[in-house]
Design an enzyme around this catalytic site. Structure first.
Site, PDB file in Angstrom:
ATOM      1  N   ASP A 299      55.192   9.215  81.447  1.00 51.85           N
ATOM      2  CA  ASP A 299      54.455   8.814  80.244  1.00 51.85           C
ATOM      3  C   ASP A 299      54.611   9.845  79.124  1.00 51.85           C
ATOM      4  O   ASP A 299      54.809  11.034  79.380  1.00 51.85           O
ATOM      5  CB  ASP A 299      52.960   8.625  80.569  1.00 51.85           C
ATOM      6  CG  ASP A 299      52.341   9.879  81.148  1.00 51.85           C
ATOM      7  OD1 ASP A 299      53.020  10.578  81.941  1.00 51.85           O
ATOM      8  OD2 ASP A 299      51.186  10.190  80.814  1.00 51.85           O
ATOM      9  N   GLU A 300      54.481   9.367  77.909  1.00 50.29           N
ATOM     10  CA  GLU A 300      54.302  10.219  76.731  1.00 50.29           C
ATOM     11  C   GLU A 300      55.294  11.381  76.654  1.00 50.29           C
ATOM     12  O   GLU A 300      54.918  12.489  76.284  1.00 50.29           O
ATOM     13  CB  GLU A 300      52.870  10.776  76.704  1.00 50.29           C
ATOM     14  CG  GLU A 300      51.827   9.706  76.582  1.00 50.29           C
ATOM     15  CD  GLU A 300      50.413  10.250  76.615  1.00 50.29           C
ATOM     16  OE1 GLU A 300      49.642   9.881  75.727  1.00 50.29           O
ATOM     17  OE2 GLU A 300      50.081  11.032  77.535  1.00 50.29           O
TER      18      GLU A 300
HETATM   19  C1  ACM Z   1      48.598   7.941  80.117  1.00 51.88           C
HETATM   20  O1  ACM Z   1      47.456   7.621  79.803  1.00 51.88           O
HETATM   21  N1  ACM Z   1      49.247   8.869  79.432  1.00 51.88           N
HETATM   22  C2  ACM Z   1      49.295   7.319  81.234  1.00 51.88           C
END
Ligand code: ACM
Length: 499
Positions: A299-300
């Protein structure tokens, strides 16, 4: 029909109103499966103060059918003459016991269980809660307490977010620098911590005793500032200014990070040493983990170019797959054409998808994988329940009321999925603002009950009582049980609490 305080809503409930309730007294006896009898005895003691006797022919009979019923299903019958729970398997019997415990209530004449016949089975095989132990470290006792809370609501997976920018929380024998150099602090500069491998095994075993499977996550290639503290040769320089608009000062590569900005860290994608590291940490994690899933994050990764991200996801997912486990990743990894086949995606955009998150989620199913749904504006338990709540964040479309946490339907989030494409539902609790078990209770409850119902109960269109009004009433009836279990839930004004 009187509303029985059952959450998550069972598949079929037939209260037999004409029949007398079953009284629980100091003379009540239990027979049958010994593990289940131990579970029930402990819960009865806590709830009523009474100690049930054990006999061969008890008032309460607990049995595992083994008759080929649906996994995790059970039947519960309460009559004036006794109680019988038949689980299709040990997990089903365990869930039947928790349903029974929700039914027990005190009257002037003592403890009673209303007469009822219940047939119950889960909608989804994967019903998860996630605890972030990286932003704030949570010790083994706290994790055990959260397992008990979740298992009582029929959750069967515990996802542990074991690494992030702020700390690395699991001992890795082949990489001792991770915990030596990068585990001692947390958000706000408070103390950190980590699990030894024995601690981790103890969590896995405790979870298994509550029919929960641990899903460990080591987040990569972003959220890796702590990796860079331990292994500077594996990390790019932090890039906060470039990617985060409202951010604080750019973190220093050689200092632990104690803020809550995201997206500034990245592993070095082009170095073979990075993949030796990935293989080492997931290899050990696979050996420590009996469950089928290893989560590698994804993620991110705002500090990683799209091309580098795709290259990393392809290699890392294949490394995880070669451990013999099924890789799991947040939905962003669906953008990588080389994602290992069968990888499970975890969707964390909103109930109404934004920024193409639904397309990235569908990519997992095209690769033979399935999806875990964690729509942030419904099931992120770290969102504030209302704007002036002292804990929590608000980035997921403002505060998440209990009503908003309840009113969503898993099949309606990502278009074009079949029911079989949805492995299940998971409610994450990120811990930027969460330092203690009391904080966990304050944010998780009562919304965790809404997530449990999305994960276990029939679809909103398939059961008359799968409504907000019914849920409010049923949840309100659980207040006395939660209080006796020591759960410090806030008395949300949205719920008509029984006192
Ligand atoms: C997330 O909330 N960065 C998976």
């Amino acid at each position: 029909m009187p509303t029985l305080p059952l959450v998550p809503l069972p598949r079929r409930v037939a209260p037999t109103e004409a029949a007398s309730p079953f009284p629980i007294t100091s003379a009540t006896t239990v027979s049958g499966d010994t593990d289940a009898a131990g579970t029930l005895a402990a819960l009865l003691r806590t709830r009523t103060g009474l100690e049930p006797g054990a006999t061969d022919d008890g008032d309460i009979v607990l049995s595992v059918d083994g008759g080929g019923g649906e996994p995790e299903s059970y039947r519960l019958r309460v009559g004036a003459d006794g109680i019988r729970i038949d689980g299709a398997d040990a997990a089903g019997l365990f869930y039947g016991i928790h349903t029974l415990v929700q039914l027990i209530h005190g009257t002037d004449a003592g403890w009673i269980v209303p007469a009822a016949e219940i047939e119950d089975a889960p909608r989804f095989a994967y019903r998860g809660v996630m605890l972030d132990v990286a932003r704030h470290f949570h010790d083994v006792d706290t994790v055990r307490a959260y397992i008990d809370r979740a298992a009582a609501l029929k959750f069967n997976h515990l996802h542990l977010h074991l690494s992030d920018d702020q700390g690395w929380r699991l001992e890795i024998r082949s990489r001792p620098e991770l915990t030596r150099a990068a585990s001692a602090t947390s958000v706000g500069g408070g103390p950190g911590g980590y699990y030894t491998q024995d601690d981790y095994r103890a969590i896995v075993a405790y979870a298994a005793s509550r029919h929960m499977t641990v899903v460990p996550e080591l987040d990569m290639p972003g959220h890796t500032h702590a990796v860079g503290i331990a292994h500077p040769e594996l990390a790019e320089n932090p890039v906060l200014d470039a990617v985060v608009s409202s951010a604080g000062p750019t973190p220093r590569a050689d200092e632990p990070y104690t803020g809550i900005d995201v997206g500034f860290s990245s592993l070095r994608i082009g170095e073979d040493a990075t993949y030796d590291f990935v293989a080492d940490v997931f290899g050990e994690l696979a050996e420590l983990t009996p469950g089928p899933y290893l989560h590698f994050g994804g993620d991110e990764a705002l500090g990683t170019s799209p091309e580098d991200f795709a290259a990393f996801v392809a290699r890392a997912s294949e490394i995880v797959r070669r451990t013999g486990k099924t890789p799991v990743a947040w939905h962003e990894a669906g953008a990588a054409p080389g994602l290992a086949p069968g990888t499970i995606g975890q969707y964390w955009s909103f109930v109404t998808p934004v920024d193409g998150a639904d397309e990235r989620a569908r990519a997992f199913t095209r690769g033979g994988g399935r999806l875990i749904l964690s729509p942030a504006d419904a099931v992120y338990l770290d969102m504030k329940p209302h704007e002036d709540f002292p804990l929590g964040l608000t980035w997921a479309r403002g505060a998440t009321s209990v009503e908003r946490a309840y009113r969503w339907e898993p099949s309606a989030v990502v278009d074009g999925l079949a029911e079989e494409d949805i492995l299940g539902v998971e409610a994450p609790l990120w811990t930027e603002t969460v330092a203690t078990l009391e904080d966990i209770d304050a944010l998780a409850f009562p919304r965790i009950a809404a997530a449990a119902e999305a994960a276990w109960s029939p679809a909103t269109s398939d059961a008359a009582d799968r409504t907000w009004e019914s849920f409010r009433a049923r949840t309100g009836g659980l207040g006395p049980l939660w209080a006796t279990l020591g759960i410090r839930f806030p008395a949300s004004p949205e719920i008509p609490w029984t006192t």
